[in-house]
Each structure stands twice: as structure tokens, then as C-alpha cells.
Motif scaffolding. Structure first.
Motif, PDB file in Angstrom:
ATOM      1  N   PRO A  92       0.827  -1.207   0.000  1.00 49.50           N
ATOM      2  CA  PRO A  92       0.000   0.000   0.000  1.00 49.50           C
ATOM      3  C   PRO A  92       0.865   1.263   0.000  1.00 49.50           C
ATOM      4  O   PRO A  92       1.838   1.366   0.738  1.00 49.50           O
ATOM      5  CB  PRO A  92      -0.801  -0.088   1.288  1.00 49.50           C
ATOM      6  CG  PRO A  92      -0.548  -1.425   1.861  1.00 49.50           C
ATOM      7  CD  PRO A  92       0.638  -2.021   1.177  1.00 49.50           C
ATOM      8  N   THR A  93       0.509   2.204  -0.863  1.00 51.16           N
ATOM      9  CA  THR A  93       1.234   3.472  -0.942  1.00 51.16           C
ATOM     10  C   THR A  93       0.236   4.611  -0.809  1.00 51.16           C
ATOM     11  O   THR A  93      -0.974   4.397  -0.713  1.00 51.16           O
ATOM     12  CB  THR A  93       1.967   3.599  -2.301  1.00 51.16           C
ATOM     13  OG1 THR A  93       0.991   3.597  -3.333  1.00 51.16           O
ATOM     14  CG2 THR A  93       2.946   2.461  -2.515  1.00 51.16           C
ATOM     15  N   GLU A  94       0.777   5.801  -0.804  1.00 52.58           N
ATOM     16  CA  GLU A  94      -0.095   6.981  -0.737  1.00 52.58           C
ATOM     17  C   GLU A  94      -0.968   7.063  -1.984  1.00 52.58           C
ATOM     18  O   GLU A  94      -2.118   7.491  -1.915  1.00 52.58           O
ATOM     19  CB  GLU A  94       0.750   8.257  -0.591  1.00 52.58           C
ATOM     20  CG  GLU A  94       1.559   8.326   0.683  1.00 52.58           C
ATOM     21  CD  GLU A  94       0.672   8.299   1.927  1.00 52.58           C
ATOM     22  OE1 GLU A  94      -0.379   8.976   1.951  1.00 52.58           O
ATOM     23  OE2 GLU A  94       1.029   7.591   2.885  1.00 52.58           O
ATOM     24  N   LEU A  95      -0.438   6.623  -3.113  1.00 49.19           N
ATOM     25  CA  LEU A  95      -1.193   6.637  -4.369  1.00 49.19           C
ATOM     26  C   LEU A  95      -2.407   5.720  -4.283  1.00 49.19           C
ATOM     27  O   LEU A  95      -3.521   6.102  -4.661  1.00 49.19           O
ATOM     28  CB  LEU A  95      -0.293   6.224  -5.539  1.00 49.19           C
ATOM     29  CG  LEU A  95      -0.974   6.128  -6.904  1.00 49.19           C
ATOM     30  CD1 LEU A  95      -1.457   7.500  -7.348  1.00 49.19           C
ATOM     31  CD2 LEU A  95      -0.033   5.526  -7.928  1.00 49.19           C
ATOM     32  N   SER A  96      -2.216   4.519  -3.746  1.00 45.97           N
ATOM     33  CA  SER A  96      -3.344   3.577  -3.639  1.00 45.97           C
ATOM     34  C   SER A  96      -4.400   4.097  -2.667  1.00 45.97           C
ATOM     35  O   SER A  96      -5.602   3.922  -2.886  1.00 45.97           O
ATOM     36  CB  SER A  96      -2.870   2.187  -3.232  1.00 45.97           C
ATOM     37  OG  SER A  96      -2.270   2.227  -1.958  1.00 45.97           O
ATOM     38  N   LYS A  97      -3.946   4.763  -1.599  1.00 45.11           N
ATOM     39  CA  LYS A  97      -4.901   5.345  -0.648  1.00 45.11           C
ATOM     40  C   LYS A  97      -5.685   6.479  -1.312  1.00 45.11           C
ATOM     41  O   LYS A  97      -6.892   6.617  -1.112  1.00 45.11           O
ATOM     42  CB  LYS A  97      -4.168   5.864   0.601  1.00 45.11           C
ATOM     43  CG  LYS A  97      -3.626   4.775   1.465  1.00 45.11           C
ATOM     44  CD  LYS A  97      -2.873   5.354   2.648  1.00 45.11           C
ATOM     45  CE  LYS A  97      -2.209   4.244   3.458  1.00 45.11           C
ATOM     46  NZ  LYS A  97      -1.391   4.786   4.553  1.00 45.11           N
ATOM     47  N   GLY A  98      -5.018   7.284  -2.120  1.00 52.14           N
ATOM     48  CA  GLY A  98      -5.688   8.373  -2.835  1.00 52.14           C
ATOM     49  C   GLY A  98      -6.699   7.862  -3.845  1.00 52.14           C
ATOM     50  O   GLY A  98      -7.816   8.387  -3.952  1.00 52.14           O
ATOM     51  N   GLU A 142      -8.226   5.007  -3.697  1.00 52.79           N
ATOM     52  CA  GLU A 142      -9.329   4.441  -2.930  1.00 52.79           C
ATOM     53  C   GLU A 142     -10.264   5.541  -2.413  1.00 52.79           C
ATOM     54  O   GLU A 142     -11.494   5.397  -2.443  1.00 52.79           O
ATOM     55  CB  GLU A 142      -8.793   3.611  -1.767  1.00 52.79           C
ATOM     56  CG  GLU A 142      -9.873   2.830  -1.050  1.00 52.79           C
ATOM     57  CD  GLU A 142      -9.313   1.877  -0.006  1.00 52.79           C
ATOM     58  OE1 GLU A 142     -10.132   1.296   0.715  1.00 52.79           O
ATOM     59  OE2 GLU A 142      -8.079   1.728   0.083  1.00 52.79           O
TER      60      GLU A 142
END
Length: 178
Positions: A98-104, A106
């Protein structure tokens, strides 16, 4: 003789007056009856026209509500592939760390989903193992069932289905076992 003629003439108008009064009463009753019948007929026309107008108002109100509830249907249909792309992106991103990109991604997907849900969009619940129903599902292909109990049942869901209000705007696309 002339005196007798006057008496007879004098009696005749009285008889004519009685006959005319009886005739007028009959005519008056028939005129009253005619007016009564006309009044009843006009009342019936009025009631039918009023009922027809009430039905018209009810129907147009229902159509207007339906129009407002499904007015956004075309826009929502166009956004469904975008929602599918978000699901695919999240699926691929979940395979790595999980990265900041995947959190964004989502967060954006959740925001889009909640906005569409506020407009009346809901997911048609389908999972592998459910019984296939041609009225509720769209079969893409059939494959040999892995087990005998999976025959005629859904093996895989290729594309999710969605409802807008009570109307299905996209049927779920599934693979069924034979």
C-alpha cells in the motif's frame, strides 16, 4: 236563442281553461322531468370530466417524479465504466504494498461511489454460487461446472450490475456452469 248561445260560449272557455291547465301541468311535469334528466346528465358529464382530470394530474405527477428520478440515468450509465476502472485499479494496487497513491485512488473511488449512491445508484448483489436467472443476470459464457452442484449456477462475475432506484440500468455479466 241568443241567450243560450252566450251561456254555451260562456261555459266553453271555462272547460278550455280547465283542459289547458291540465295540459300545462302535464307539460310542466315533463319539462321538469326533462330538466331533471338534463341536470343528471350534466352532473354525470361533470363527474366524469373531473375524474379524468384528477387521473391526468396524478399521471403527470407520477411521470414528473419518474423523470426527475431517472433524469440522471444517462450520466450515471456513462460513469459506470469509470467506477469499474477504479475497482480494477484497486485490485491491481492491492497486489503490491500500500502506498499513498493507492490510498488516494481508494478515497476518490469511495467519493465517487457515495455520490452515485446519493443519486439512487445501488449495486445488484451477485456472488459465485448463486442460481442463474436470465431475468436478473446476463450470461457472457458457459463453462464446464467444477462440481455437479455448480451446474446452472454462477461461476464468476465479470462485470457488476447496478440499479437506479427500482430500475436495473446494467445487468451483472456472469459466467455460468453447465
Amino acid at each position: 236563442m241568443s241567450k243560450k248561445k252566450t251561456k254555451v260560449e260562456a261555459e266553453l272557455p271555462e272547460e278550455n281553461t280547465v283542459n289547458e291547465t291540465a295540459t300545462e301541468t302535464t307539460v310542466e311535469l315533463s319539462v321538469e322531468e326533462q330538466l331533471s334528466a338534463d341536470l343528471a346528465q350534466e352532473k354525470d358529464k361533470f363527474l366524469r370530466l373531473f375524474a379524468e382530470f384528477e387521473n391526468y394530474k396524478r399521471r403527470t405527477t407520477k411521470e414528473r417524479i419518474e423523470l426527475f428520478s431517472t433524469a440522471s440515468q444517462d450520466v450515471i450509465k456513462v460513469l459506470l465504466p469509470v467506477l469499474d476502472d477504479f475497482d480494477r485499479a484497486l485490485l491491481e494496487m492491492s497486489k503490491s504494498e500500500p502506498t499513498e497513491l493507492s490510498k488516494g485512488v481508494e478515497l476518490i473511488k469511495n467519493k465517487l461511489s457515495s455520490t452515485l449512491e446519493q443519486k439512487g445508484l445501488s449495486l445488484v448483489e451477485v456472488k459465485p454460487g448463486d442460481v442463474f436467472n436470465a431475468d436478473d443476470h446476463e450470461a457472457i459464457t458457459q463453462i464446464p461446472a467444477p462440481t455437479d452442484d455448480m451446474k446452472g449456477k454462477i461461476i464468476d462475475v465479470i462485470e457488476k450490475g447496478y440499479e437506479l432506484g427500482d430500475k436495473v440500468i446494467r445487468f451483472p455479466k456472469v459466467v455460468i456452469g453447465n
